[in-house]
Design a protein around this motif. Sequence first.
Motif, PDB file in Angstrom:
ATOM      1  N   PHE A   7       0.548  -2.032  -0.157  1.00 49.49           N
ATOM      2  CA  PHE A   7       0.051   0.173   0.164  1.00 49.49           C
ATOM      3  C   PHE A   7       0.982   1.725   0.171  1.00 49.49           C
ATOM      4  CE2 PHE A   7      -3.505  -2.420   1.738  1.00 49.49           C
ATOM      5  CZ  PHE A   7      -4.450  -2.322   0.700  1.00 49.49           C
ATOM      6  N   GLY A   8       1.853   1.455   0.784  1.00 51.00           N
ATOM      7  CA  GLY A   8       3.158   1.920   0.536  1.00 51.00           C
ATOM      8  C   GLY A   8       3.479   2.535  -0.929  1.00 51.00           C
ATOM      9  N   PHE A   9       3.747   1.729  -1.512  1.00 54.03           N
ATOM     10  CA  PHE A   9       3.914   2.318  -3.299  1.00 54.03           C
ATOM     11  C   PHE A   9       2.830   2.012  -4.134  1.00 54.03           C
ATOM     12  CE2 PHE A   9       7.544  -1.361  -2.870  1.00 54.03           C
ATOM     13  CZ  PHE A   9       8.050  -0.812  -3.044  1.00 54.03           C
ATOM     14  N   ILE A  10       1.621   1.981  -3.482  1.00 54.98           N
ATOM     15  CA  ILE A  10       0.121   2.758  -3.840  1.00 54.98           C
ATOM     16  C   ILE A  10       0.151   3.809  -3.563  1.00 54.98           C
ATOM     17  CG2 ILE A  10      -2.304   2.103  -4.109  1.00 54.98           C
ATOM     18  CD1 ILE A  10      -1.918  -0.947  -4.113  1.00 54.98           C
ATOM     19  N   ALA A  11       0.371   4.135  -2.819  1.00 51.17           N
ATOM     20  CA  ALA A  11      -0.086   6.189  -2.179  1.00 51.17           C
ATOM     21  C   ALA A  11       0.938   5.993  -2.475  1.00 51.17           C
ATOM     22  CB  ALA A  11       0.709   5.528  -0.563  1.00 51.17           C
ATOM     23  N   GLY A  12       1.777   5.901  -3.244  1.00 50.98           N
ATOM     24  CA  GLY A  12       3.404   6.583  -3.588  1.00 50.98           C
ATOM     25  C   GLY A  12       2.805   7.074  -5.129  1.00 50.98           C
ATOM     26  N   GLY A  13       2.263   5.973  -5.832  1.00 46.80           N
ATOM     27  CA  GLY A  13       1.440   6.805  -6.841  1.00 46.80           C
ATOM     28  C   GLY A  13       0.899   7.590  -7.021  1.00 46.80           C
ATOM     29  N   PHE A  14      -0.412   7.189  -5.971  1.00 48.91           N
ATOM     30  CA  PHE A  14      -1.194   8.535  -5.937  1.00 48.91           C
ATOM     31  C   PHE A  14       0.175   9.411  -5.393  1.00 48.91           C
ATOM     32  CE2 PHE A  14      -4.610   5.498  -4.669  1.00 48.91           C
ATOM     33  CZ  PHE A  14      -5.358   5.499  -5.996  1.00 48.91           C
TER      34      PHE A  14
END
Length: 84
Positions: free
Chosen positions: A70-77
């Motif tokens: 989810f950290g990678f996904i948050a970085g994408g956002f």
Amino acid sequence: MPKSRIRKKADFTPPSAKQATTIKLTNRSWVAPVMLALFLIGLAWIVVFYVTEGDLPIDALGNWNIVVGFGFIAGGFAVSTQWK
């Protein structure tokens, strides 16, 4: 009966033509690929964690692998806010 006064209206004068200002946009062609890559890495991280029943990607992290995904996904956002 007194006659009403006639007010003179000023003739219409169009506003002066302004010079068009050029907006300099920086080259943000890196944003979309980085954003999509972070989304996909985060999704793949979480899917691999569930499919391998917690053995991969990093066994020592245990359930914290979900937080990493989810950290990678948050970085994408976060990167997506730079997209114009």
